[in-house]
Design a protein around this motif. Structure first.
Motif, PDB file in Angstrom:
ATOM      1  N   GLN A  25       0.834  -1.196   0.000  1.00 33.67           N
ATOM      2  CA  GLN A  25       0.000   0.000   0.000  1.00 33.67           C
ATOM      3  C   GLN A  25       0.876   1.256   0.000  1.00 33.67           C
ATOM      4  N   LEU A  26       1.919   1.249   0.816  1.00 28.93           N
ATOM      5  CA  LEU A  26       2.831   2.391   0.866  1.00 28.93           C
ATOM      6  C   LEU A  26       3.519   2.597  -0.477  1.00 28.93           C
ATOM      7  N   ALA A  27       3.894   1.500  -1.143  1.00 28.58           N
ATOM      8  CA  ALA A  27       4.530   1.603  -2.463  1.00 28.58           C
ATOM      9  C   ALA A  27       3.562   2.214  -3.471  1.00 28.58           C
ATOM     10  N   ARG A  28       2.281   1.805  -3.441  1.00 30.22           N
ATOM     11  CA  ARG A  28       1.271   2.376  -4.353  1.00 30.22           C
ATOM     12  C   ARG A  28       1.105   3.870  -4.094  1.00 30.22           C
ATOM     13  N   GLU A  29       1.023   4.231  -2.814  1.00 29.36           N
ATOM     14  CA  GLU A  29       0.853   5.637  -2.464  1.00 29.36           C
ATOM     15  C   GLU A  29       2.064   6.470  -2.887  1.00 29.36           C
ATOM     16  N   LEU A  30       3.259   5.911  -2.754  1.00 28.74           N
ATOM     17  CA  LEU A  30       4.467   6.605  -3.196  1.00 28.74           C
ATOM     18  C   LEU A  30       4.443   6.814  -4.709  1.00 28.74           C
TER      19      LEU A  30
END
Length: 149
Positions: A25-30
């Motif tokens: 999720q953090l990678a998608r948001e980044l």
């Protein structure tokens, strides 16, 4: 986070959210953040304001020419209208469907402002640049103009 004006309690809350989030999720948001145009209203205004003195200094060293589109030609505008680096090398930005501004490094100590008719090739080049630099959106007054890009 204090350097960015975030209170300690808010920083702790953000930290707790981050460590509880799945890495995917953090990678998608980044990826979503990196895809935003620097002008995107979702980004903090403070970041854009920090660049103001640097951008202003570069603009003061430029010659500006207002370009009027010739009959039958129109400018389009993308969601990333000016270069995001190497601003001092020059750029062009449509101001409306019939007028654009061309900024070029000044050849004289004092910056100048002029106005002239654009060539069809200049309109095409400016429109192509707007298309190539856009992240998601290019607007124009007609479908054929946009389809040609």
């Amino acid at each position: 986070m204090a350097d960015f004006g975030v209170a300690a309690t808010e920083a702790l809350a953000a930290y707790n959210i981050l460590i509880a989030s799945p890495p995917e999720q953090l990678a998608r948001e980044l990826d979503e953040l990196n895809a935003l145009s620097p002008q995107d209203p979702q980004l903090p205004e403070q970041e854009a304001l920090r660049a103001q003195p640097v951008v202003c200094a570069q603009l003061q060293k430029m010659e500006f020419t207002l370009l009027d589109a010739p009959p039958g030609a129109e400018f389009v505008l993308g969601d990333t209208p000016i270069p995001q680096q190497d601003l001092s090398h020059g750029f062009s930005v449509p101001l409306s469907k019939s007028v654009a501004v061309l900024a070029e490094p000044a050849t004289a100590p004092q910056a100048t402002i002029a106005r002239r008719s654009a060539t069809t090739a200049e309109v095409d080049a400016i429109n192509r640049t707007q298309w190539d630099n856009s992240r998601r959106v290019v607007v124009g007054s007609s479908k054929p103009i946009l389809a040609a890009l």
